[in-house]
Design an enzyme around this catalytic site. Structure first.
Site, PDB file in Angstrom:
ATOM      1  N   ASP A   1       1.103  -7.668   2.260  1.00  0.00           N
ATOM      2  CA  ASP A   1       1.258  -6.228   2.002  1.00  0.00           C
ATOM      3  C   ASP A   1       2.735  -5.806   1.874  1.00  0.00           C
ATOM      4  OD1 ASP A   1       0.882  -3.519   1.793  1.00  0.00           O
ATOM      5  OD2 ASP A   1      -0.486  -3.357   3.496  1.00  0.00           O
TER       6      ASP A   1
ATOM      7  N   SER B   1       3.971   2.237   8.466  1.00  0.00           N
ATOM      8  CA  SER B   1       3.766   1.224   7.452  1.00  0.00           C
ATOM      9  C   SER B   1       5.045   1.008   6.688  1.00  0.00           C
ATOM     10  CB  SER B   1       2.664   1.634   6.495  1.00  0.00           C
ATOM     11  OG  SER B   1       1.458   1.198   6.999  1.00  0.00           O
TER      12      SER B   1
ATOM     13  N   HIS C   1       0.823  -1.212   0.000  1.00  0.00           N
ATOM     14  CA  HIS C   1       0.000   0.000   0.000  1.00  0.00           C
ATOM     15  C   HIS C   1       0.857   1.263   0.000  1.00  0.00           C
ATOM     16  CE1 HIS C   1       0.093  -0.070   4.562  1.00  0.00           C
ATOM     17  NE2 HIS C   1       0.085   1.235   4.392  1.00  0.00           N
TER      18      HIS C   1
END
Ligand code: ARG
Ligand code: ASP
Length: 721
Positions: A222, A656, A86
Site C-alpha cells: 500500500d 495512513s 489508498h
C-alpha cells in the site's frame, strides 16, 4: 475524613494507569516534557528535539498532511514523497481511463517531465505550534452560554491567526484540545503543485482489497509516490511547468537493516479523530445505534456497486474509488462495534462513571461543579439518539444517491440567475464551470447504477427513518407513488437531465439566464433542493443546538476527568494535528488458542493467490521475482521478503501514509491500517488487541526497484544498510 481520602486515592490508583505504553497520540511540542524519558527507556536513541524543534530542522520538516486526510513523508532532497496507495488512489483513478488504466497497470514516470499534476491536491507542512489557551479564552467565563463562548473564541482566534501569519505566505489555524479546555496555534505552509510519480498496480497496492482490509495478516503493497514542486525560491506556487522540485529542510533516512519483535517504533503523522473521553452513553450510541444504521445502508450500496463492477470493466474504473471509500468505513464500523462489545467498553466506562460520581459527590466544591454532569449526559443522550439516527439516515441514505448530491451543485447557478446585479458574463462563467464539473462527474457516473441505489436507499429511508424527522417532500412524493420507489425512479431518471450527460452538456452549452427555469423544473433538482433545504434550514438548527449542549457538557467532563486524576498523563484526542504515537513491534493473540506473528512475507502472497478472485490476483512480474527469490538487498536476514508488520502504536484514520520510524529515527515502514480486533481504538484503546499495520519499507523499495525498474527513484533516497 480519613477513610474518604483513602477511597479517593485508591480510586485514583485504579485509573492513573489507563494510559499505558502504546496508548496515546502525543503532541510533538510536549514530548520532552511528557514522553521523552519513557521513549528512551523503551529504546529510543534520538531526542525529543530531533523529532520536533522550532530552532533547527527536525523530523517534523519531513512530514506532511497529504490532501485533507492522510500523511506523507519526504524521502529525498528533491521533494520526493511517500504515502499510501489508498491515499493516492483518487488521483491515480483520475488519470485512468480504459486506454491508460493506471489502477490496473500501475504508473511510473520515467523522467521528472512525466510526473503528473493533480489539481486540487495539496500537502501541508507544520512550521510551528504553540499553546494559545490564555489568548483564545480571553473574555470567556464559565457562566456564559456556549453560543456566546463560541463567538468570543472565534473572534480571539481570528486575531491570533492574523498576528501569526502577518508578513508571511503561511496559513494558520487554532484548534481546541481536551474538549475546548486548551487551544493550540498551528502555523503551516501549503504546497499545491504535487505530482504523481509512481504507483504499483492495484494487485500489489491494493492486494487483498476490501476482503483483507482492516485485517491481519496482511500483504498489501500500500504505497504510492508523489513529488512536491515549488517556485525558484523554494516557495509554494500554483502548478507551472517552470516549477522545480521542492528542497525540504529535512528528508528521512531509510533503513534496510531490518528489525525484530520488541523493537521500539514511533509513528509520526496526522491522526484525524478519536473520542477517548466520552461518557458511556455516547459510546453506546455510536456502537449500537449509529454504526448499525450506517453499516446497513452502506451494505446496500456496496451490494449494488460491487455487482455492477463485477460485470463491467468501465464500471469498475468508474466506481472503484467510490466503492473503496464506502467499504472502508462500512467494515471499520463493524469491527468497532464488535471491539466495543468484546472489550466490555460500556461496562468499563460505567464503572469509571460510578467512581467519578463518588469522587464528585465527596466534596461540596466538586459536587457543585460536577455532581449533575452524568445525569445531564443521560438526559441529553436520550433526546439526542433519535435525532442522530435520523441524521444518519439522511446523510448515509439520501445523500448516498449521487444524483441528489450532483443536482444540488446547481443551486448557485439558479440563485445567480435570479440576481439582477449579475451580468450575462457572470452567469456564463458559472455555467462554464458547471460544464467542466459535469464532464468530470459523468466520467465516473452510471445512471443505471444510481437508479438502483435510489430504489434501495429511498426505501430504507422511508421505512426506517423516524417519520417526524423525514424530509417532507420525500415523504410526500413517496406516498404519492404509494411507496413504489421504482415507479418514482423510472420517472425521475427518465426525466431529469442530471442523469443524462449528453442532454446536460447540450443544455449548459447554450445556457442563458432564462434557462434557469428549466433547472428549477427538473425533478432531480427539485428533489436535491428539498433534501438540502431540509438538512440546512430545518435539521441543522436542531443538531446544532444539541451539539452546543454536548460541547459544554463534554468540556466540563473533560476538565473534571483531569481534575479527578491529577497524576495521570492525558493525551488529547486526535484532531488532524501532528502527533507522535510510540510502541513496540509486537504480535498479538486475537482469540483463544490463536497467536499472530508480527510480520508477513511474500510467501503469504503466493499462499493467498487466486486467479479467480479479483482481490487475490498476483502480478506476474512479482511471481517471477519470487520464483527466482530475487530480493537483492531488500531481503531480511532470514532470507525472506518481509511485506508488512504490526506494532502497538496508537493510530487512527489520517495516520495512513505516516512514517514508522525506528529508535534512530530512520524510516522502516509506512503505516496503512489497523488490526480487526483493535478497530475500537478510536473510542477505547486495548494494549492487548490494538495494533497498527505497516508496510515494510524494504518491500516498498523492492517493488520500486526490482518490479517497476524505477531505480532513479531509489537512487534519490538516503538509504542505510
Ligand atoms: N483501512 C485502511 C484505512 O482506513 C485502508 C483503506 C483503503 N483500502 C480499502 N480496501 N478500501 O484507510
Ligand atoms: N487506514 C487508515 C487511514 O487511511 C488508518 C487507520 O484507520 O488505522 O488513515
Amino acid at each position: 475524613m480519613k477513610t474518604k481520602i483513602f477511597i479517593t486515592t485508591a480510586l485514583l490508583g485504579l485509573f492513573i494507569n489507563l494510559s499505558r505504553a502504546g496508548e496515546g497520540m502525543w503532541l510533538p511540542l510536549l514530548l520532552s516534557q511528557l514522553n521523552e524519558k519513557e521513549m528512551r527507556d523503551m529504546g529510543m536513541k534520538i531526542t525529543a528535539e530531533d523529532i520536533y524543534s522550532v530552532n533547527h530542522s527536525s523530523l517534523k520538516d519531513a512530514i506532511v498532511l497529504f490532501g485533507g486526510g492522510c500523511t506523507g513523508e519526504l524521502v529525498s532532497t528533491q521533494g520526493l514523497l511517500l504515502t499510501n496507495h489508498h491515499c493516492g488512489y483518487g488521483n491515480i483513478q483520475k488519470h485512468s481511463s480504459l486506454e491508460k488504466d493506471y489502477l490496473a497497470t500501475g504508473f511510473w514516470a520515467q523522467r521528472m517531465e512525466e510526473e503528473l499534476p493533480n489539481p486540487g491536491l495539496s500537502v501541508t507542512f507544520l512550521v510551528r505550534m504553540e499553546e494559545v489557551t490564555a489568548q483564545t479564552l480571553r473574555g470567556v467565563s464559565n457562566s456564559m452560554s456556549q453560543k456566546m463562548r463560541d463567538s468570543i473564541v472565534s473572534a480571539n482566534n481570528k486575531t491570533i491567526i492574523k498576528d501569526a501569519i502577518k508578513g508571511t505566505h503561511y496559513a494558520a489555524q487554532v484548534k481546541p484540545f481536551f474538549g475546548g479546555n486548551q487551544y493550540y496555534l498551528f502555523v503551516t505552509e501549503v504546497f499545491t503543485d504535487v505530482r504523481l510519480v509512481g504507483a504499483p498496480p492495484s494487485n500489489i497496492g491494493k492486494f487483498g482489497g476490501d476482503t483483507d482490509n482492516w485485517m491481519w495478516p496482511r500483504h498489501t503493497g500500500d504505497f504510492s509516490m508523489f513529488r512536491i514542486y515549488a517556485n525558484k525560491d523554494n516557495k509554494p506556487a500554483e502548478y507551472s511547468k517552470d516549477n522545480v522540485p521542492y528542497k525540504p529542510a529535512k528528508h528521512l533516512t531509510i533503513s534496510l537493516k531490518g528489525f525484530k519483535e520488541g523493537d521500539f517504533t514511533f509513528v509520526y503523522g496526522f491522526p484525524g479523530t478519536t473520542q477517548e473521553y466520552l461518557p458511556s452513553y455516547a459510546v453506546d450510541m455510536t456502537a449500537f445505534q449509529d454504526n448499525p444504521i450506517a453499516i446497513g445502508l452502506r451494505q446496500q450500496r456496496l451490494d449494488i456497486i460491487d455487482r455492477a463492477m463485477e460485470n463491467d470493466r468501465l464500471t469498475r474504473i468508474q466506481y472503484s474509488a467510490k466503492a473503496a471509500g464506502i467499504a472502508n468505513y462500512w467494515k471499520k464500523m463493524i469491527g468497532e462495534t464488535k471491539g466495543i462489545k468484546r472489550l466490555d467498553a460500556i461496562e468499563k466506562k460505567q464503572s469509571f462513571e460510578s467512581a467519578f460520581q463518588k469522587w464528585a459527590d465527596s466534596n461540596p466544591e466538586t459536587k457543585a461543579k460536577y455532581g449533575q454532569l452524568l445525569p445531564a449526559f443521560s438526559k441529553y443522550y436520550s433526546g439526542y439518539v433519535p435525532v442522530n439516527n435520523a441524521y444518519t439516515y439522511l446523510t448515509e441514505g439520501l445523500l448516498g444517491i449521487e444524483m441528489v448530491r450532483f443536482a444540488n451543485s446547481y443551486t448557485n447557478l439558479v440563485k445567480q440567475c435570479a440576481d439582477k446585479s449579475k451580468t450575462e458574463a457572470d452567469i456564463k462563467k458559472i455555467s462554464e464551470q458547471l460544464k467542466a464539473s459535469a464532464v468530470a462527474f459523468h466520467k465516473n457516473y452510471n445512471p443505471i447504477v444510481d437508479k438502483q441505489l435510489f430504489d434501495a436507499l429511498m426505501k430504507s429511508y422511508i421505512t426506517s427513518c423516524e417519520s417526524s424527522l423525514q424530509v417532507p417532500m420525500v415523504k410526500e412524493t413517496a406516498s404519492s407513488y404509494k411507496g413504489n420507489m421504482q415507479a418514482w425512479s423510472n420517472d425521475l431518471y427518465k426525466k431529469s437531465m442530471f442523469a443524462d450527460s449528453v442532454r446536460l452538456l447540450a443544455f449548459l452549452s447554450g445556457f442563458d439566464r432564462g434557462d434557469s427555469r428549466k433547472i428549477e423544473k427538473d425533478p432531480g433538482y427539485i428533489l436535491a433542493k428539498s433534501v438540502y433545504a431540509y438538512l440546512f434550514d430545518d435539521f441543522a438548527p436542531i443538531v446544532n443546538a444539541f451539539n452546543a449542549t454536548n460541547d459544554s457538557l463534554q468540556r466540563l467532563y473533560m476538565a473534571a476527568q483531569m481534575e479527578m486524576q491529577p497524576e495521570k498523563r492525558f493525551y488529547p484526542d486526535a484532531n488532524s494535528t501532528l502527533r507522535v504515537a510510540y510502541g513496540n513491534v509486537k504480535g498479538y493473540k486475537p482469540a483463544d488458542a490463536v497467536g499472530y506473528n508480527w510480520f508477513t512475507t511474500l510467501d503469504g502472497i503466493m499462499e493467498k493467490e487466486n486467479p479467480e478472485i479479483y482481490d487475490y490476483k498476483v502480478e506476474p512480474k512479482l511471481k517471477e521475482l519470487y520464483n527466482l527469490r530475487d530480493y537483492g538487498r531488500y531481503a531480511d536476514a532470514d532470507k525472506s521478503m518481509h511485506v508488512a508488520f504490526i506494532a502497538s502504536n496508537h493510530t487512527t484514520g489520517g495516520n495512513s501514509g505516516s512514517p514508522v520510524l525506528n529508535a534512530d529515527g530512520q524510516l522502516i515502514g509506512i503505516n496503512f491500517d489497523r488490526c480487526w480486533e483493535g478497530t475500537m481504538s478510536d473510542l477505547m484503546y486495548d494494549p492487548d488487541q490494538c495494533r497498527n499495520i505497516s508496510l515494510d519499507i524494504r518491500y516498498c523499495l523492492f517493488i520500486i526497484d526490482k518490479m517497476a525498474g524505477a531505480k532513479r527513484l531509489v537512487d534519490e533516497m538516503t538509504v542505510v544498510e
